[in-house]
Design a protein around this motif. Structure first.
Motif, PDB file in Angstrom:
ATOM      1  N   LEU A  52       0.900  -1.329   0.035  1.00  0.00           N
ATOM      2  CA  LEU A  52      -0.035  -0.174   0.149  1.00  0.00           C
ATOM      3  C   LEU A  52       0.904   1.360  -0.013  1.00  0.00           C
ATOM      4  N   ILE A  53       1.903   1.187   0.477  1.00  0.00           N
ATOM      5  CA  ILE A  53       2.939   2.436   0.737  1.00  0.00           C
ATOM      6  C   ILE A  53       3.263   2.488  -0.703  1.00  0.00           C
ATOM      7  N   ASP A  54       3.503   1.472  -1.344  1.00  0.00           N
ATOM      8  CA  ASP A  54       4.230   1.458  -2.912  1.00  0.00           C
ATOM      9  C   ASP A  54       3.132   2.150  -3.765  1.00  0.00           C
ATOM     10  N   VAL A  55       2.075   1.594  -3.550  1.00  0.00           N
ATOM     11  CA  VAL A  55       0.695   1.901  -4.142  1.00  0.00           C
ATOM     12  C   VAL A  55       0.517   3.724  -4.219  1.00  0.00           C
ATOM     13  N   LEU A  56       0.833   4.183  -2.859  1.00  0.00           N
ATOM     14  CA  LEU A  56       0.408   5.655  -2.491  1.00  0.00           C
ATOM     15  C   LEU A  56       1.533   6.345  -2.824  1.00  0.00           C
ATOM     16  N   TRP A  57       3.044   6.015  -2.757  1.00  0.00           N
ATOM     17  CA  TRP A  57       4.172   6.896  -2.765  1.00  0.00           C
ATOM     18  C   TRP A  57       5.175   6.372  -3.899  1.00  0.00           C
ATOM     19  N   GLY A  58       4.944   5.287  -4.207  1.00  0.00           N
ATOM     20  CA  GLY A  58       5.857   4.693  -5.322  1.00  0.00           C
ATOM     21  C   GLY A  58       7.347   4.440  -4.844  1.00  0.00           C
ATOM     22  N   SER A  67       3.066   5.676   9.191  1.00  0.00           N
ATOM     23  CA  SER A  67       2.171   6.298  10.150  1.00  0.00           C
ATOM     24  C   SER A  67       0.869   7.106   9.345  1.00  0.00           C
ATOM     25  N   THR A  68       1.536   7.673   8.304  1.00  0.00           N
ATOM     26  CA  THR A  68       0.486   8.207   7.223  1.00  0.00           C
ATOM     27  C   THR A  68      -0.598   7.149   6.929  1.00  0.00           C
ATOM     28  N   LEU A  69      -0.042   5.986   6.321  1.00  0.00           N
ATOM     29  CA  LEU A  69      -1.118   5.213   5.858  1.00  0.00           C
ATOM     30  C   LEU A  69      -1.902   4.799   6.815  1.00  0.00           C
ATOM     31  N   ARG A  70      -1.303   4.451   8.136  1.00  0.00           N
ATOM     32  CA  ARG A  70      -2.564   4.190   9.254  1.00  0.00           C
ATOM     33  C   ARG A  70      -3.574   5.445   9.580  1.00  0.00           C
ATOM     34  N   GLY A  71      -3.065   6.333   9.190  1.00  0.00           N
ATOM     35  CA  GLY A  71      -4.065   7.665   9.318  1.00  0.00           C
ATOM     36  C   GLY A  71      -5.114   7.595   8.286  1.00  0.00           C
TER      37      GLY A  71
END
Length: 181
Positions: A52-58, A67-71
């Protein structure tokens, strides 16, 4: 389409949307919508936090990505009924079911139409028309060109074209030339 007025419905055949009881549920930021789309494309399976981090920020996530993902997940959970978005292990799972996602209904209706095409063109035409009626714009909307969605958006657009052709063939088989055109 869902017939339950209180049903939760996810739409990806156009801009990502959530509907609850016939009303649009605002999802929020582009990152929340991308998170929603990525979880729905996983078809009720767990998507790891790293993915998901890869999806959102590459390739260049910020130091605060976890922590941003958790939010983002927390804010998305607030918009959905309880128990739909679950944390599991090192990831998240959005439980939507086959009837709760327009992409899954489209795929099912397309398969139903193809099974009926040779024996029952009327049933086939109805299935193809119902499948095509689910579309509200380009598959996955603003995320169609994002790496996580590119292949699925292309597959869906090809399936949409094939469904249009299949509908025309079924209409011709029924002698409805004007409808086929």
């Amino acid at each position: 389409m869902s017939t339950d007025a209180g049903a939760l419905e996810f739409r990806l055949l156009g801009p990502p949307e959530v509907h609850l009881g016939g009303s649009v549920v605002p999802v929020g930021s582009q990152q929340q919508r991308a998170l929603l789309a990525a979880l729905l494309l996983a078809r009720d399976a767990v998507v790891t936090s790293d993915r998901l981090i890869d999806v959102l920020w590459g390739d260049d996530p910020p130091p605060s990505a976890a922590s941003t993902l958790r939010g983002l997940v927390w804010r998305l959970r607030k918009r959905l009924p309880p128990a739909n978005l679950e944390g599991r292990g090192d990831g998240y799972c959005l439980v939507a079911g086959d009837d709760g996602v327009d992409v899954r209904r489209f795929d099912r209706l397309l398969a139903d139409g193809r099974r009926a095409a040779d024996q029952d063109p009327d049933t086939a035409a109805a299935a193809f028309a119902a499948a095509l009626s689910l579309w509200r714009g380009p598959a996955l909307g603003e995320f169609a060109s994002w790496p996580f969605a590119r292949a699925e958006a292309a597959r869906l657009e090809e399936a949409r074209l094939a469904a249009t052709e299949d509908l025309a063939e079924a209409e011709l088989a029924l002698g409805r030339v004007a409808d086929a055109l």
